[in-house]
Design an enzyme around this catalytic site. Structure first.
Site, PDB file in Angstrom:
ATOM      1  CE1 TYR A  31       4.931  -0.023  -2.153  1.00  0.00           C
ATOM      2  CE2 TYR A  31       7.041  -0.785  -1.313  1.00  0.00           C
ATOM      3  CZ  TYR A  31       6.293  -0.187  -2.305  1.00  0.00           C
ATOM      4  OH  TYR A  31       6.919   0.256  -3.454  1.00  0.00           O
ATOM      5  NE  ARG A  50       7.840   6.659   2.031  1.00  0.00           N
ATOM      6  CZ  ARG A  50       8.951   6.345   1.365  1.00  0.00           C
ATOM      7  NH1 ARG A  50       9.465   7.204   0.496  1.00  0.00           N
ATOM      8  NH2 ARG A  50       9.559   5.199   1.573  1.00  0.00           N
ATOM      9  NE  ARG A  99     -13.046  -8.654  -6.516  1.00  0.00           N
ATOM     10  CZ  ARG A  99     -13.551  -7.794  -7.397  1.00  0.00           C
ATOM     11  NH1 ARG A  99     -14.850  -7.725  -7.591  1.00  0.00           N
ATOM     12  NH2 ARG A  99     -12.756  -7.004  -8.088  1.00  0.00           N
ATOM     13  CG  HIS A 101     -14.848  -2.305  -6.143  1.00  0.00           C
ATOM     14  ND1 HIS A 101     -15.498  -3.445  -6.551  1.00  0.00           N
ATOM     15  CD2 HIS A 101     -13.899  -2.066  -7.066  1.00  0.00           C
ATOM     16  CE1 HIS A 101     -14.961  -3.875  -7.672  1.00  0.00           C
ATOM     17  NE2 HIS A 101     -13.984  -3.052  -8.011  1.00  0.00           N
ATOM     18  CE  LYS A 145       7.911   2.564  -0.316  1.00  0.00           C
ATOM     19  NZ  LYS A 145       8.337   2.531  -1.694  1.00  0.00           N
ATOM     20  CD  GLU A 177       7.818   8.272  -8.359  1.00  0.00           C
ATOM     21  OE1 GLU A 177       8.532   8.198  -7.355  1.00  0.00           O
ATOM     22  OE2 GLU A 177       6.585   8.143  -8.320  1.00  0.00           O
ATOM     23  CG  LEU A 201       7.136   7.351  -2.621  1.00  0.00           C
ATOM     24  CD1 LEU A 201       5.718   6.956  -2.211  1.00  0.00           C
ATOM     25  CD2 LEU A 201       8.056   6.152  -2.516  1.00  0.00           C
TER      26      LEU A 201
HETATM   27  N1  PDD Z   1      10.807   1.904  -3.729  1.00  0.00           N
HETATM   28  N2  PDD Z   1       9.631   6.242  -6.105  1.00  0.00           N
HETATM   29  C1  PDD Z   1       9.096   5.002  -6.175  1.00  0.00           C
HETATM   30  C2  PDD Z   1       7.991   4.774  -7.136  1.00  0.00           C
HETATM   31  C3  PDD Z   1       9.584   3.975  -5.355  1.00  0.00           C
HETATM   32  O1  PDD Z   1       9.020   2.757  -5.409  1.00  0.00           O
HETATM   33  C4  PDD Z   1      10.667   4.239  -4.479  1.00  0.00           C
HETATM   34  C5  PDD Z   1      11.245   3.195  -3.561  1.00  0.00           C
HETATM   35  C6  PDD Z   1      11.211   5.536  -4.438  1.00  0.00           C
HETATM   36  C7  PDD Z   1      12.336   5.900  -3.517  1.00  0.00           C
HETATM   37  O2  PDD Z   1      11.888   6.076  -2.192  1.00  0.00           O
HETATM   38  P1  PDD Z   1      12.858   5.806  -0.945  1.00  0.00           P
HETATM   39  O3  PDD Z   1      14.074   6.645  -1.157  1.00  0.00           O
HETATM   40  O4  PDD Z   1      12.071   6.261   0.210  1.00  0.00           O
HETATM   41  O5  PDD Z   1      13.203   4.340  -0.923  1.00  0.00           O
HETATM   42  C8  PDD Z   1      10.654   6.513  -5.263  1.00  0.00           C
HETATM   43  C9  PDD Z   1      11.159   0.843  -2.841  1.00  0.00           C
HETATM   44  C10 PDD Z   1      12.602   0.773  -2.479  1.00  0.00           C
HETATM   45  C11 PDD Z   1      10.576  -0.446  -3.360  1.00  0.00           C
HETATM   46  O6  PDD Z   1       9.454  -0.405  -3.836  1.00  0.00           O
HETATM   47  O7  PDD Z   1      11.232  -1.495  -3.265  1.00  0.00           O
END
Ligand code: PDD
Length: 285
Positions: A31, A50, A99, A101, A145, A177, A201
């Site tokens: 996503y 990304r 289903r 994997h 992501k 993070e 991320l």
């Molecule tokens: N999340 N690290 C993680 C684990 C995140 O889920 C996010 C953002 C970030 C920051 O990335 P960016 O600056 O590109 O938004 C770092 C989004 C906002 C979410 O899951 O809602």
């Protein structure tokens, strides 16, 4: 609310996905979250770049090219009233009859996007949050992501249960993070954020903050942050597309610095708001 699903714009109540979708059964998808200011997606090229990397990492071809994405997202934003919004898009590996994997042979990816109103804070607003430090319990491909967010959910909930708003993750006593954000600290006037790796991320907001530091000659390094450095930091910030840059005022109940947003946070907040304003006025992409 109008959403986009597999080539159609629909009222949210009419958008339906199969129970056999691998996103539902396995969390097999990726996503993006993109802020929209004045009806225009912010840092779109970075988010789409990304998106390509996430898709490549899970061996899924992008169902739309960048121009098509731009068209779909722009139309979705318009249909939902333009202004400031938070765009969410998701691609899963689609559904198969059984289903299993392993990847299904001929599955058609499910492509979904929605957009909700984003409450933009006034440019000079001062906010702050409480954070807790937690052990990073995730896998080792955190640069993707992925929609499978159970560890992030559990860590964020742990923060909420302790009266905080964000969890700061530590792997082997080094900061990776936040549960849904990147982390910056300030140590003796130097801004530090962990370097990009498979353990975090690559945040679009993070990159912009680093860029703004460099263009304003604010000392900024991409380097490891130990737990000790985190706990001794003069300032701690979290960054994300929806939160922008937010100072952490307490970590595990202990005030960060003097417990108030620090001078470098104020600087970066102003630089970030100026950049956003230039974007709104079409002076930058
Ligand atoms: N999340 N690290 C993680 C684990 C995140 O889920 C996010 C953002 C970030 C920051 O990335 P960016 O600056 O590109 O938004 C770092 C989004 C906002 C979410 O899951 O809602």
């Amino acid at each position: 609310m109008t959403v986009y699903l597999n080539g159609e714009f629909l009222p949210v109540d009419e958008a339906k996905v199969s129970v056999l979708d691998r996103g539902f059964l396995f969390g097999d998808g990726i996503y993006e979250v993109i802020p929209v200011y004045g009806g225009r997606p912010f840092r779109l090229a970075h988010h789409l770049g990304r998106l390509d990397h996430s898709l490549e990492a899970i061996h899924l071809a992008n169902p739309l090219d960048h121009r098509q994405w731009q068209g779909v997202l722009q139309e979705l934003v318009q249909r939902n009233g333009a202004g400031d919004q938070s765009l969410y898009l998701q691609i899963t590996r689609g559904s198969a009859t059984t289903r299993d994997h392993a990847f299904p042979r001929d599955a058609i990816p499910t492509v979904f996007a929605m957009s909700t109103r984003l409450e933009s804070k006034p440019a000079d607003s001062v906010t702050g949050l409480n954070a807790v430090a937690v052990e990073d319990i995730r896998w080792k491909w955190c640069h993707i992501k992925a929609i499978a967010l159970l560890p992030n959910i559990l860590m964020r909930q742990q923060a909420v249960a302790q009266g905080a708003e964000e969890a700061i993750m530590l792997r082997d006593h080094f900061v990776t993070e936040g549960a849904a954000s990147n982390i910056f600290i300030v140590n003796h006037g130097v801004v530090i954020t962990p370097p990009k790796s498979n353990l975090l991320l690559p945040g679009v907001t993070r990159d912009l903050v680093v860029e703004l530091c460099h263009s304003s000659a604010i000392p900024c390094v991409e380097g490891a942050i130990s737990e000790q450095q985190l706990r001794a930091a003069d300032e701690i910030w979290v960054t994300s597309s929806t939160r922008e840059i937010v100072p952490v005022l307490r970590l595990d109940g202990v005030p960060v610095g003097n417990g108030h947003p620090g001078p470098l946070w104020h600087r970066l907040r102003d630089l970030y708001q100026e950049y956003k304003q230039a974007f709104r006025e079409g002076r930058t992409d």
